[in-house]
Structure formats: C-alpha cells, structure tokens
Scaffold this active site. Structure first.
Site, PDB file in Angstrom:
ATOM      1  N   ARG A  60       0.857  -1.203   0.000  1.00 46.98           N
ATOM      2  CA  ARG A  60       0.000   0.000   0.000  1.00 46.98           C
ATOM      3  C   ARG A  60       0.882   1.239   0.000  1.00 46.98           C
ATOM      4  O   ARG A  60       0.607   2.217  -0.686  1.00 46.98           O
ATOM      5  CB  ARG A  60      -0.888   0.015   1.249  1.00 46.98           C
ATOM      6  CG  ARG A  60      -1.949  -1.053   1.249  1.00 46.98           C
ATOM      7  CD  ARG A  60      -2.821  -0.938   2.510  1.00 46.98           C
ATOM      8  NE  ARG A  60      -3.727  -2.053   2.613  1.00 46.98           N
ATOM      9  CZ  ARG A  60      -3.833  -2.862   3.656  1.00 46.98           C
ATOM     10  NH1 ARG A  60      -3.087  -2.680   4.732  1.00 46.98           N
ATOM     11  NH2 ARG A  60      -4.680  -3.859   3.647  1.00 46.98           N
ATOM     12  N   PHE A  86     -11.426  -4.996  -5.581  1.00 49.05           N
ATOM     13  CA  PHE A  86     -11.368  -5.924  -4.439  1.00 49.05           C
ATOM     14  C   PHE A  86     -10.865  -5.133  -3.212  1.00 49.05           C
ATOM     15  O   PHE A  86      -9.950  -5.544  -2.516  1.00 49.05           O
ATOM     16  CB  PHE A  86     -10.426  -7.101  -4.717  1.00 49.05           C
ATOM     17  CG  PHE A  86     -10.715  -7.824  -6.001  1.00 49.05           C
ATOM     18  CD1 PHE A  86     -11.640  -8.845  -6.044  1.00 49.05           C
ATOM     19  CD2 PHE A  86     -10.065  -7.466  -7.183  1.00 49.05           C
ATOM     20  CE1 PHE A  86     -11.919  -9.519  -7.233  1.00 49.05           C
ATOM     21  CE2 PHE A  86     -10.339  -8.133  -8.371  1.00 49.05           C
ATOM     22  CZ  PHE A  86     -11.261  -9.155  -8.408  1.00 49.05           C
ATOM     23  N   ASP A 119     -15.843  -3.209  -4.731  1.00 48.85           N
ATOM     24  CA  ASP A 119     -15.884  -4.503  -4.049  1.00 48.85           C
ATOM     25  C   ASP A 119     -17.283  -5.085  -4.241  1.00 48.85           C
ATOM     26  O   ASP A 119     -18.276  -4.359  -4.228  1.00 48.85           O
ATOM     27  CB  ASP A 119     -15.588  -4.361  -2.548  1.00 48.85           C
ATOM     28  CG  ASP A 119     -15.171  -5.684  -1.918  1.00 48.85           C
ATOM     29  OD1 ASP A 119     -13.990  -5.855  -1.578  1.00 48.85           O
ATOM     30  OD2 ASP A 119     -16.052  -6.576  -1.790  1.00 48.85           O
ATOM     31  N   ALA A 148     -20.283  -0.888  -5.224  1.00 54.41           N
ATOM     32  CA  ALA A 148     -20.517  -2.259  -4.766  1.00 54.41           C
ATOM     33  C   ALA A 148     -20.846  -3.092  -6.003  1.00 54.41           C
ATOM     34  O   ALA A 148     -22.011  -3.211  -6.397  1.00 54.41           O
ATOM     35  CB  ALA A 148     -21.663  -2.295  -3.764  1.00 54.41           C
ATOM     36  N   ASP A 154      -6.405  -6.933  -6.323  1.00 51.92           N
ATOM     37  CA  ASP A 154      -6.034  -7.762  -5.159  1.00 51.92           C
ATOM     38  C   ASP A 154      -7.180  -8.706  -4.823  1.00 51.92           C
ATOM     39  O   ASP A 154      -7.853  -8.543  -3.794  1.00 51.92           O
ATOM     40  CB  ASP A 154      -5.689  -6.849  -3.972  1.00 51.92           C
ATOM     41  CG  ASP A 154      -5.238  -7.650  -2.752  1.00 51.92           C
ATOM     42  OD1 ASP A 154      -4.741  -8.775  -2.933  1.00 51.92           O
ATOM     43  OD2 ASP A 154      -5.385  -7.147  -1.617  1.00 51.92           O
ATOM     44  N   CYS A 206      -3.023 -14.229  -3.720  1.00 53.96           N
ATOM     45  CA  CYS A 206      -2.744 -14.728  -2.359  1.00 53.96           C
ATOM     46  C   CYS A 206      -3.045 -16.225  -2.267  1.00 53.96           C
ATOM     47  O   CYS A 206      -3.182 -16.754  -1.171  1.00 53.96           O
ATOM     48  CB  CYS A 206      -3.504 -13.928  -1.315  1.00 53.96           C
ATOM     49  SG  CYS A 206      -5.281 -13.961  -1.535  1.00 53.96           S
TER      50      CYS A 206
END
Ligand code: SAH
Length: 394
Positions: free
Chosen positions: A213, A229, A251, A278, A298, A338
């Site tokens: 970040r 995300f 998101d 959203a 991400d 991830c």
C-alpha cells in the site's frame, strides 16, 4: 500431554529431518495407542527414533510438527514461541511510532503450524486452522497474557470459518480474555483504520499489504486510481494520502464498501475525490476504457486447494488481461495473488500470458511479497503465499 506415538514409513522421515512440519496421512506406518483429534503426539521414524512432537488431526495433513526436539515440549512451550515471535517483530521495527498493528504469529513461519494471531493495538485476534490449536486455545490465551502483560486489553478467538466443519461449535467465536469495543482504531504507516474482528473478514484486516500500500502511494500523485477488491479501502486511502486526483474503489460486498467509506471519513477524505462501487470487478471494468492511470487488482484466493489451481490460473489471466486492456497508456498495474497453491513462477507465467492476450507491451517494475511480520520458514516455502507485481503498461 503426549497421547500417542506416530511411526512413519521408511524414508518418510527425510522431510521431517529437513524441518518441514507436515506429515501426510499416507506417510504413517502405524499409531501406538489412540491418537486424539487435536491431541499432541510423538513422531518417530520406522526404527523408533524420535523426530519431534506435534498436533494430530484426521485429514490429509495428519500431523503438524510443533517441535523438532527429542524431548517433549514443556508447559511454557507457547510462551517461548511467543517471545521468539516478538523478537522477530521487534527486529523488523514492529510496532513503531507509525504502525501499531501487525501479525504476531504467522503459523509455520513462527514454528506454530495451524495458528494465526494478529495484534491490533492492545487487542489480539486468534485464528485456529487446526484441531490442535483449537484444543490448545486456553493455553494460548494464557501465554499471550503472560507475554503482553497489562498491555493486552482483549483476546478474541475467531475460528469459525477456518476450522474443519465438524469442529464448528459455539466455542469457535468469542472473547477468551477481557473485552474491547468494535470498531477499534489502529494506525498503519500513520493511516488510520477501523478494525472490526467481530464482523469483518478473516481477523478483521489484511495486514499483509502494508508495504505494498505504501509503495502504491509513490505512484499515485495526481493520478486516477482504481482499487478493485478494495475490502477496507486500504490501497484507496494510501493513494488519497499521496494526493491522487481521483480514487474509485470497487468490491462485490456492500459491507466492504461501507467499511471503505467509514475509513475514508476517518482519514478526513470527502466524496469529491473518491467514489465507491458495490459491484463485481469484471462487470465494473467492462465499459471503462483509458480511464485510469493506476489499477490495483487484489482478489481473494482464487484457489484454496491444488485441484482448483487450473481454474484459478484462468481467473487470474482473465482478470489481468481485462485490466491491461483497459488501463491508460503508461499506466501502472499493481497485481496480486494470495493463493498458496499458485507459486511465484506460476503467477508470473500467468501474467505473461495475460500480457500476450491483452496485446500490450509490459515492463516489470517490482516483485512484491508479504511483509516481515508474515515470515516464511526457509524449510516451508509454501508459507510464501502473497505474490505481487508492479507493471508498467506501455
Ligand atoms: N485489497 C484488500 C483485500 C482484498 S480481500 C486490502 O488491501 O485489504 C478480497 C475482497 O474481494 C473481499 O473484500 C471480497 O468481498 C472482494 N471480492 C470477491 N470477489 C469479488 C469480485 N468478483 N468483484 C469485486 N470484489 C470481489
């Protein structure tokens, strides 16, 4: 404390001698007396030589080794491990004047497979991933109180989503010690965030993107930034602090968008330079051409198991192709995975393939990973789960 002896098949001792902590069920020759779900066992080679001690669980990983010593662990086992973890964090400059939240225990990386603990300025949140850590939660709580002393206001146990289905009962969520009001405010590089371990995803916040970040800040001044995300809006707020001209956060979860909005307000940013959506990232990107100078991708882990790896790779490829096509010329793409089962090389190859599909010239500026409070045991490379690239899209 030790309930049973687990003898390994001939040859299966090698990975343990190399200090890899997982024993798969197929490596076990026999178990002497009854191994209790989540109980401590002694692990021995086929000749009966002790290799270590760990938690037993019915499952593909049958034993998670916690100690490679030949003597059984003593009562202060968790206390010792926690002091060692604290030393590592202190050596890495955590906590600091500007950051008061960090990962305190990172499972195998801290010699404690199955255990995640995040520290949020006086409150710790425990996430157990194994039956053994669930069984030991009171001991863990006592050890935390000993190590942190009066600085510790509360210990929250949050393992409902991470334990095997059959173990999810009333005891998998709640305070083990003290109490704290949510949302709780922490600082990360002097940026403020609300943390809600009761309602939030995982332990409440993704501490693993702290340094990435910060890096994004350096690319954001006077730029139009899209953070997809976004969850709590971490990347968005760093971009705004670094004087981005406009930030959009996306998101799929309405709850996440509300969190982002609250965090923006907490940091004093008004809606004139920031907007939240959203929406599904793929849908959002559909009609956005040459709008953004910087895009952050991400996503959540697209693959949690090996069987899902192929599907995950296709997901990463599709997402990155889309973003590469849509970003402005000379744009910067921060892209992450991830998924533990997608290793660094596979992720890189997937991005190369996305670049070919997108038909853009791309330069790699940075290879990113997880920060020092998410350490990786050199003998357990699977612990390096966060992979990222900063790309310059010509
Ligand atoms: N970047 C965040 C962490 C992301 S976690 C941070 O720095 O803290 C992943 C987020 O992706 C979750 O909030 C989840 O709600 C969201 N998500 C999952 N699928 C999505 C989709 N298809 N489109 C947009 N958001 C999605």
């Amino acid at each position: 404390m030790i309930h049973a002896k687990v003898f390994l098949k001939k040859g299966k001792e090698i990975s343990i001698q190399r200090l890899h902590p997982w024993i798969f069920s197929g490596a076990i020759q026999r178990i002497e007396s009854n191994a209790i779900e989540g109980g401590w066992v002694e692990v021995l080679d086929f000749k009966g030589t002790t290799l270590g001690f760990g938690h037993y669980q019915n499952g593909s990983i049958a034993v998670r080794i916690l100690s490679f010593e030949i003597q059984p662990p003593e009562d202060d086992f968790y206390v010792k491990r926690f002091y060692a973890a604290l030393l590592l964090r202190n050596a890495s400059g955590l906590p600091s004047d500007v950051t008061n939240a960090y990962r305190f225990i990172h499972a195998e990386g801290d010699g404690l497979p199955g255990l995640i603990i995040d520290y949020y300025d006086g409150v710790v949140v425990i996430q157990a991933h194994s039956a053994g850590m669930h069984n030991d939660r009171e001991k863990i709580s006592e050890a935390l109180q000993k190590v942190f002393g009066f600085h510790l206001k509360a210990i929250y146990y949050k393992s409902h989503g991470t334990l095997p289905g059959k173990m999810r009962d009333d005891n998998t969520e709640g305070y083990l010690h003290g109490m704290a009001v949510v949302p709780h405010i922490i600082f990360e590089n002097n940026v403020k965030f609300y943390i809600d371990w009761e309602q939030g995803q995982k332990t409440g916040f993704f501490l693993d993107q702290r340094e990435n970040r910060k890096l994004l800040g350096g690319f954001s001044k006077n730029k139009k930034v899209l953070n997809t995300f976004c969850y709590t809006g971490g990347f968005s707020i760093y971009a705004l602090h670094a004087e981005a001209s406009l930030v959009h956060s996306v998101d799929a979860s309405q709850k996440a968008i509300e969190l982002t909005e609250k965090n923006l307000e907490l940091n004093g940013f008004d809606k004139s330079i920031h907007q939240c959506f959203a929406q599904d990232t793929f849908d959002y990107l559909k009609d956005k051409q040459d709008e953004y100078d910087v895009i952050v991708l991400d996503p959540p882990a697209f693959a949690k198991h090996r069987d899902a790896r192929h599907q995950a790779v296709r997901g990463y490829q599709r997402l990155n192709t889309e973003a590469m096509k849509k970003i402005k010329q000379g744009g910067i793409l921060f892209t992450f995975s991830c998924s533990q089962v997608v290793d660094r090389q596979l992720f890189y190859d997937t991005i190369v393939s996305a670049a070919i599909h997108a038909g853009r010239q791309i330069k790699v500026l940075h290879h990113l990973s997880q920060p020092a409070d998410h350490p990786v045991s050199i003998f357990h490379p699977e612990g390096e789960y966060l992979k990222g690239l900063v790309l310059y899209v010509e």
